[in-house]
Scaffold this motif. Structure first.
Motif, PDB file in Angstrom:
ATOM      1  N   ARG A 127       0.830  -1.213   0.000  1.00 20.35           N
ATOM      2  CA  ARG A 127       0.000   0.000   0.000  1.00 20.35           C
ATOM      3  C   ARG A 127       0.858   1.254   0.000  1.00 20.35           C
ATOM      4  O   ARG A 127       0.504   2.247  -0.630  1.00 20.35           O
ATOM      5  CB  ARG A 127      -0.935  -0.004   1.206  1.00 20.35           C
ATOM      6  CG  ARG A 127      -2.064  -0.997   1.040  1.00 20.35           C
ATOM      7  CD  ARG A 127      -2.960  -1.085   2.239  1.00 20.35           C
ATOM      8  NE  ARG A 127      -3.416   0.214   2.684  1.00 20.35           N
ATOM      9  CZ  ARG A 127      -3.748   0.476   3.951  1.00 20.35           C
ATOM     10  NH1 ARG A 127      -3.676  -0.467   4.867  1.00 20.35           N
ATOM     11  NH2 ARG A 127      -4.152   1.663   4.286  1.00 20.35           N
TER      12      ARG A 127
ATOM     13  N   ARG B 205       1.918   2.054  -3.477  1.00 17.26           N
ATOM     14  CA  ARG B 205       0.843   2.581  -4.319  1.00 17.26           C
ATOM     15  C   ARG B 205       0.388   3.967  -3.899  1.00 17.26           C
ATOM     16  O   ARG B 205      -0.264   4.662  -4.677  1.00 17.26           O
ATOM     17  CB  ARG B 205      -0.356   1.633  -4.299  1.00 17.26           C
ATOM     18  CG  ARG B 205      -0.135   0.348  -5.041  1.00 17.26           C
ATOM     19  CD  ARG B 205      -1.416  -0.440  -5.189  1.00 17.26           C
ATOM     20  NE  ARG B 205      -2.122  -0.664  -3.944  1.00 17.26           N
ATOM     21  CZ  ARG B 205      -2.004  -1.744  -3.177  1.00 17.26           C
ATOM     22  NH1 ARG B 205      -1.185  -2.704  -3.528  1.00 17.26           N
ATOM     23  NH2 ARG B 205      -2.689  -1.868  -2.063  1.00 17.26           N
ATOM     24  N   ALA B 206       0.690   4.398  -2.678  1.00 14.67           N
ATOM     25  CA  ALA B 206       0.162   5.671  -2.157  1.00 14.67           C
ATOM     26  C   ALA B 206       0.811   6.891  -2.810  1.00 14.67           C
ATOM     27  O   ALA B 206       0.216   7.960  -2.835  1.00 14.67           O
ATOM     28  CB  ALA B 206       0.347   5.736  -0.639  1.00 14.67           C
TER      29      ALA B 206
ATOM     30  N   ILE C 216      -1.569   4.824   6.535  1.00 15.34           N
ATOM     31  CA  ILE C 216      -0.624   3.711   6.492  1.00 15.34           C
ATOM     32  C   ILE C 216       0.349   3.796   7.668  1.00 15.34           C
ATOM     33  O   ILE C 216       0.640   2.797   8.325  1.00 15.34           O
ATOM     34  CB  ILE C 216       0.132   3.689   5.149  1.00 15.34           C
ATOM     35  CG1 ILE C 216      -0.832   3.312   4.025  1.00 15.34           C
ATOM     36  CG2 ILE C 216       1.317   2.745   5.192  1.00 15.34           C
ATOM     37  CD1 ILE C 216      -0.276   3.554   2.634  1.00 15.34           C
TER      38      ILE C 216
ATOM     39  N   ARG D 219      -3.590   9.150   2.713  1.00 18.70           N
ATOM     40  CA  ARG D 219      -3.354   7.696   2.696  1.00 18.70           C
ATOM     41  C   ARG D 219      -2.048   7.349   3.381  1.00 18.70           C
ATOM     42  O   ARG D 219      -1.959   6.347   4.105  1.00 18.70           O
ATOM     43  CB  ARG D 219      -3.343   7.173   1.268  1.00 18.70           C
ATOM     44  CG  ARG D 219      -4.730   6.954   0.715  1.00 18.70           C
ATOM     45  CD  ARG D 219      -4.711   6.475  -0.709  1.00 18.70           C
ATOM     46  NE  ARG D 219      -4.200   5.117  -0.802  1.00 18.70           N
ATOM     47  CZ  ARG D 219      -3.917   4.535  -1.955  1.00 18.70           C
ATOM     48  NH1 ARG D 219      -4.069   5.186  -3.082  1.00 18.70           N
ATOM     49  NH2 ARG D 219      -3.464   3.307  -1.983  1.00 18.70           N
TER      50      ARG D 219
END
Length: 76
Positions: A47, A50-51, A61, A57
């Motif tokens: 993640r 991808r952030a 995380i 986000r």
């Protein structure tokens, strides 16, 4: 007002903090964690990749990574 989600001055320290938190979560779960925690740490790493520039986000995380570290320590 600047859009915080794409503000580079906000992004740099937030991204660095998220990277450190995810790295700590990975290290802790590799040493002391249950298999499920190890999977969660790997998912956080994915993640994080991808952030990219999404500051909210990244903060989520980072928070989840800190939660995983604390939970791993409480589980010892």
């Amino acid at each position: 007002m600047r859009d915080e989600a794409f503000d580079v001055e906000t992004w740099k320290p937030t991204h660095a903090a998220a990277r450190r938190a995810v790295a700590e979560a990975i290290m802790q779960t590799e040493r002391h964690g249950e298999p499920d925690f190890k999977e969660m740490a790997g998912a956080l790493r994915a993640r994080l990749r991808r952030a990219t520039f999404d500051v909210p986000r990244l903060r989520r995380i980072e928070g989840e990574a800190h939660w995983l570290v604390v939970t791993t320590w409480l589980d010892l």
